[in-house]
Design a protein around this motif. Structure first.
Motif, PDB file in Angstrom:
ATOM      1  N   ARG A  39      45.156  40.682  34.147  1.00 52.36           N
ATOM      2  CA  ARG A  39      44.137  40.487  35.191  1.00 52.36           C
ATOM      3  C   ARG A  39      44.359  39.204  36.004  1.00 52.36           C
ATOM      4  O   ARG A  39      44.311  39.251  37.240  1.00 52.36           O
ATOM      5  CB  ARG A  39      42.749  40.493  34.551  1.00 52.36           C
ATOM      6  N   PRO A  40      44.616  38.048  35.378  1.00 49.50           N
ATOM      7  CA  PRO A  40      44.870  36.848  36.188  1.00 49.50           C
ATOM      8  C   PRO A  40      46.116  36.964  37.065  1.00 49.50           C
ATOM      9  O   PRO A  40      46.132  36.452  38.184  1.00 49.50           O
ATOM     10  CB  PRO A  40      45.044  35.738  35.151  1.00 49.50           C
ATOM     11  N   GLN A  41      47.149  37.656  36.573  1.00 52.91           N
ATOM     12  CA  GLN A  41      48.350  37.823  37.391  1.00 52.91           C
ATOM     13  C   GLN A  41      48.084  38.679  38.612  1.00 52.91           C
ATOM     14  O   GLN A  41      48.588  38.391  39.701  1.00 52.91           O
ATOM     15  CB  GLN A  41      49.474  38.438  36.563  1.00 52.91           C
ATOM     16  N   THR A  42      47.308  39.731  38.459  1.00 57.46           N
ATOM     17  CA  THR A  42      47.009  40.582  39.612  1.00 57.46           C
ATOM     18  C   THR A  42      46.111  39.847  40.618  1.00 57.46           C
ATOM     19  O   THR A  42      46.282  40.012  41.824  1.00 57.46           O
ATOM     20  CB  THR A  42      46.350  41.905  39.190  1.00 57.46           C
ATOM     21  N   LYS A  43      45.183  39.026  40.121  1.00 58.50           N
ATOM     22  CA  LYS A  43      44.345  38.239  41.031  1.00 58.50           C
ATOM     23  C   LYS A  43      45.193  37.242  41.814  1.00 58.50           C
ATOM     24  O   LYS A  43      45.002  37.050  43.015  1.00 58.50           O
ATOM     25  CB  LYS A  43      43.254  37.507  40.243  1.00 58.50           C
ATOM     26  N   LYS A  44      46.146  36.602  41.128  1.00 61.38           N
ATOM     27  CA  LYS A  44      47.008  35.629  41.788  1.00 61.38           C
ATOM     28  C   LYS A  44      47.902  36.311  42.822  1.00 61.38           C
ATOM     29  O   LYS A  44      48.108  35.784  43.916  1.00 61.38           O
ATOM     30  CB  LYS A  44      47.853  34.899  40.751  1.00 61.38           C
ATOM     31  N   LYS A  46      47.210  39.015  44.467  1.00 64.42           N
ATOM     32  CA  LYS A  46      46.350  39.401  45.579  1.00 64.42           C
ATOM     33  C   LYS A  46      46.074  38.202  46.493  1.00 64.42           C
ATOM     34  O   LYS A  46      46.112  38.313  47.719  1.00 64.42           O
ATOM     35  CB  LYS A  46      45.042  39.967  45.033  1.00 64.42           C
ATOM     36  N   LEU A  47      45.813  37.036  45.897  1.00 62.38           N
ATOM     37  CA  LEU A  47      45.587  35.822  46.687  1.00 62.38           C
ATOM     38  C   LEU A  47      46.844  35.423  47.461  1.00 62.38           C
ATOM     39  O   LEU A  47      46.758  34.983  48.614  1.00 62.38           O
ATOM     40  CB  LEU A  47      45.143  34.677  45.783  1.00 62.38           C
ATOM     41  N   GLN A  50      47.230  37.708  50.421  1.00 67.16           N
ATOM     42  CA  GLN A  50      46.231  37.353  51.431  1.00 67.16           C
ATOM     43  C   GLN A  50      46.647  36.079  52.169  1.00 67.16           C
ATOM     44  O   GLN A  50      46.508  35.972  53.384  1.00 67.16           O
ATOM     45  CB  GLN A  50      44.878  37.176  50.754  1.00 67.16           C
TER      46      GLN A  50
END
Length: 112
Positions: A39-44, A46-47, A50
């Protein structure tokens, strides 16, 4: 007794224990791995995407190789023309721009 030993120990029949508890334990391990690793890797990621999409001409950037420059032109083929000094330009991939280094460089220096 340890709780883990109680759940995973052989029952009074000498069998392999309760398979439902083993499946729940295995599912719990997968859930913990997802929460703390995936989960943290996918959030990073995505950021980062962006951040790359919001770049515009004139922004100061730092590449993952540590090269400082200014965005001169955003090309359509996922490349960026970066000016590192007057008259010196590089063409780099957009994915080579570091979000962390760029944000660190754009922060004002701490005054003591």
């Amino acid at each position: 007794m340890n709780i883990l030993n109680i759940f995973l120990s052989a029952g009074p029949q000498g069998g392999g224990g309760n398979p439902t508890i083993s499946i729940l334990f295995f599912g719990g391990m997968i859930l913990v791995m997802w929460l703390f690793m995936i989960r943290p890797q996918t959030k990073k990621a995505k950021l980062q995407k962006q951040f790359i999409d919001n770049l515009k001409e004139g922004d100061k950037i730092v590449t993952i190789a540590g090269i400082h420059g200014k965005v001169k032109k955003m090309n359509d083929n996922n490349t960026v023309l970066v000016e590192v000094s007057p008259g010196t330009n590089f063409t780099i991939e957009r994915s080579a721009i570091s979000m962390e280094y760029t944000q660190q460089q754009q922060k004002p220096a701490d005054v003591k």
